[in-house]
Design an enzyme around this catalytic site. Structure first.
Site, mmCIF file in Angstrom:
data_model
loop_
_atom_site.group_PDB
_atom_site.id
_atom_site.type_symbol
_atom_site.label_atom_id
_atom_site.label_comp_id
_atom_site.label_asym_id
_atom_site.label_seq_id
_atom_site.Cartn_x
_atom_site.Cartn_y
_atom_site.Cartn_z
ATOM 1 N N CYS A 39 -5.980 -9.401 2.995
ATOM 2 C CA CYS A 39 -6.963 -8.584 3.727
ATOM 3 C C CYS A 39 -8.349 -9.160 3.935
ATOM 4 O O CYS A 39 -8.917 -8.956 5.006
ATOM 5 C CB CYS A 39 -7.068 -7.230 3.048
ATOM 6 S SG CYS A 39 -5.523 -6.330 3.207
ATOM 7 N N VAL B 152 0.828 -1.199 0.000
ATOM 8 C CA VAL B 152 0.000 0.000 0.000
ATOM 9 C C VAL B 152 0.870 1.260 0.000
ATOM 10 O O VAL B 152 0.714 2.137 -0.852
ATOM 11 C CB VAL B 152 -0.959 -0.005 1.215
ATOM 12 C CG1 VAL B 152 -1.556 1.361 1.448
ATOM 13 C CG2 VAL B 152 -2.069 -0.995 0.952
ATOM 14 N N GLU C 92 -4.708 -5.418 -5.439
ATOM 15 C CA GLU C 92 -3.425 -5.762 -6.043
ATOM 16 C C GLU C 92 -3.658 -6.260 -7.469
ATOM 17 O O GLU C 92 -4.692 -6.853 -7.780
ATOM 18 C CB GLU C 92 -2.707 -6.798 -5.177
ATOM 19 C CG GLU C 92 -2.240 -6.165 -3.882
ATOM 20 C CD GLU C 92 -1.567 -7.144 -2.935
ATOM 21 O OE1 GLU C 92 -0.964 -8.118 -3.402
ATOM 22 O OE2 GLU C 92 -1.657 -6.914 -1.721
ATOM 23 N N ARG D 262 13.666 -4.057 1.829
ATOM 24 C CA ARG D 262 12.541 -3.514 1.073
ATOM 25 C C ARG D 262 12.880 -2.143 0.491
ATOM 26 O O ARG D 262 12.602 -1.854 -0.665
ATOM 27 C CB ARG D 262 11.321 -3.399 1.983
ATOM 28 C CG ARG D 262 10.167 -4.129 1.381
ATOM 29 C CD ARG D 262 8.937 -4.116 2.190
ATOM 30 N NE ARG D 262 8.035 -5.066 1.519
ATOM 31 C CZ ARG D 262 6.820 -5.335 1.922
ATOM 32 N NH1 ARG D 262 6.343 -4.791 2.998
ATOM 33 N NH2 ARG D 262 6.082 -6.200 1.250
#
Ligand code: NAD
Ligand code: UGA
Length: 461
Positions: free
Chosen positions: A275, A15, A164, A41
């Protein structure tokens, strides 16, 4: 309140990365710093191989990166002088203590709030981008005001609705932006400051403003309603198989009713993703907490139906392969939870692979985006011993290679390239009968039957 010129986002995940890249590309006068404690990351975001695979993402990141978009591990440094701080950290299901298996784990949210309180100077707008239980803003506000010196904070809720695989078009052209804030002059000013950011590319009438609790709750409810549609259609897929009806025809017939609508009616091996399950369980927990057991049981059934759909698929494979898969090679096409993403969180594929490995099958998997190390970690997480993975789990470079010398092929992710597979080669190199299990209903079943395959497809009687 002055127009924001500096935004910081805590959390550079699925996100934080894409949403901030979109803001940076649409608002050239705003500097956007995306910060994360995970150095690997951040290095990925600063490289040519982004940590998130998403069509169109690389283009917008490379356009803005180094100009007004920056990725960094210097979390505190960038919080200090930001006007708006987005919090986009994970809120996974708790695995321990009270509410384990249901409640959201808010430790990352609290960690972010404490870090902001420690270093922030001057007035700040704190934006909850993560999906959180209702009234989390209250907890954030309490932590912030109890721990800060001169900081003056306004907490807003601005949940993210991107999916996504289509994140960039969702961000570019969202159905709506939702912003919740305190209903008083300072709250209204903070809401307007955030509205002014989105309004640089999204028409004002699509930016909805509500009170804080409506905004927080709406995010959970949106995901619950979407997941409920999938569980509803999946429940009917079982009835189709029993009666000879065809689930795609039923979905078309009901979806053309404008009150029902056509979206989210594709039957599948079960929904995955980080989610849906987490947010419904969170809703279930909230309802229990507020003394509403009937409401809680209603929503929990959506998750139960999803679990059943996955189990039903594994069982179908075992039963079809003459009640034993021990020592048999089964090709798994797709490990990601949907096409066009490298994300595997809660992917149905993990559970189907686990069930088949535990039955003694040899799994040969192919996915165009998911690395082998992630597949191993996912399988270990659901209890498959590393020894079993080493002995029975092979990762292949193409779907044809996976199918070679197999007794069955199972399509678990709807990657477009699976429709273009060389099915005559696949058939030729499989044991006969050549069983094909389409968990996504994306293949031409009649054509495959004509080629000799024995086809099972979800919801096809
Ligand atoms: P993610 O796990 O990919 O990313 C979260 C990041 O936050 C991680 O990289 C982690 O290292 C970082 N982080 C945690 N604590 C930190 C701290 N104190 N300082 C700096 N960095 C920290 O998660 P995600 O998929 O991006 O989801 C984030 C939130 O957004 C969740 O609440 C999720 O429910 C919600 N959401 C996700 C999606 C989606 O498609 N994935 C869509 C809408 C909403
Ligand atoms: C979902 C929501 O669609 C987003 O609005 C939300 O922001 C996001 O969750 C979130 O909060 O994380 P996402 O999980 O990324 O997005 O992807 P979806 O397109 O919703 O698909 C979820 C799962 O449902 C996938 O496994 C997909 O294959 C499955 N699905 C979807 C079906 O089985 N049938 C359908 O008709 C649609």
């Amino acid at each position: 309140m002055k127009s924001p010129t500096k935004i910081c986002c805590i959390g550079a995940g699925y996100v934080g990365g894409p949403t901030m890249a979109m803001i940076a590309s649409k608002c050239p006068d705003i500097r956007v710093d995306v910060v994360d404690l995970n150095a690997e990351r951040i290095a990925g975001w600063n490289s040519e191989e982004l940590p998130v695979y998403e069509p169109g993402l690389y283009e917008i990141v490379s356009e803005a990166r180094g100009k007004n978009l920056f990725f960094s591990t210097d979390v505190e440094e960038h919080i200090v002088d930001a006007d708006i701080i987005f919090v986009a950290v994970g809120t996974p299901t708790k695995t321990y203590g009270m509410g384990a298996g249901r409640a959201a784990d808010l430790c990352y949210i609290e960690g972010a709030a404490r870090m902001i309180a420690k270093v922030a100077k001057g007035p700040k707008i704190i934006v909850e981008k993560s999906t959180i239980p209702v009234r989390t803003a209250e907890a954030m506000r309490t932590i912030l005001s109890a721990n800060s010196g001169d900081g003056e904070f306004q907490v807003l809720s601005n949940p993210e609705f991107l999916a996504e695989g289509t994140a960039i078009s969702d961000l570019q052209n969202p159905d709506r932006i939702l912003i919740g804030g305190e209903r008083n002059p300072k709250g209204d000013a903070a809401v307007e400051a955030l509205v002014s950011v989105y309004n640089q590319w999204i028409p004002r009438e699509r930016i909805l403003t509500t009170n804080l609790w409506s905004s927080e709750l709406s995010k959970l409810v949106a995901n619950a309603f979407l997941a409920q549609r999938i569980s509803s259609i999946n429940s009917i897929s079982a009835l189709c198989e029993a009666t000879g009806a065809d689930i795609d025809e039923v979905a078309r017939a009901i979806g053309t009713d404008s009150r029902i609508g056509p979206k989210f009616l594709k039957a599948s091996v079960g929904f995955g993703g980080s989610c849906f399950q987490k947010d419904i369980l969170n809703l279930v927990y909230l309802c229990e907490h507020f003394g509403l057991p009937e409401v809680s049981a209603y929503w929990e059934s959506v998750v139960k139906m999803n679990d059943w759909q996955k189990e039903r698929f594994s069982t179908k494979i075992v039963k079809t392969l003459f009640n034993t898969v021990r020592g048999k090679r089964i090709a798994i096409w797709g490990f990601a939870f949907k096409k066009d993403t490298n994300d595997t969180r809660e992917s149905a594929s993990i559970y189907i692979c686990r069930d088949l490995l535990m039955e003694g099958a040899n799994i040969a998997v192919y996915d165009p985006q998911v690395p082998e190390s992630l597949m191993h970690a996912d399988l270990r997480y659901v209890g498959v011993p590393q020894e079993t993975i080493d002995q029975q789990f092979t990762v292949c470079n193409s779907c044809e290679e996976a199918a070679d010398q197999s007794h069955g092929v199972a399509v678990l992710t709807e990657w477009d390239e699976f429709k273009e597979a060389d099915f005559s080669k696949v058939y030729e190199n499989m044991f006969k009968p050549a069983f094909l299990f389409d968990g996504r209903d994306i293949l031409d079943h009649d054509g495959l039957r004509d080629q000799g395959f024995d086809v099972y497809a979800i919801g096809k009687g």
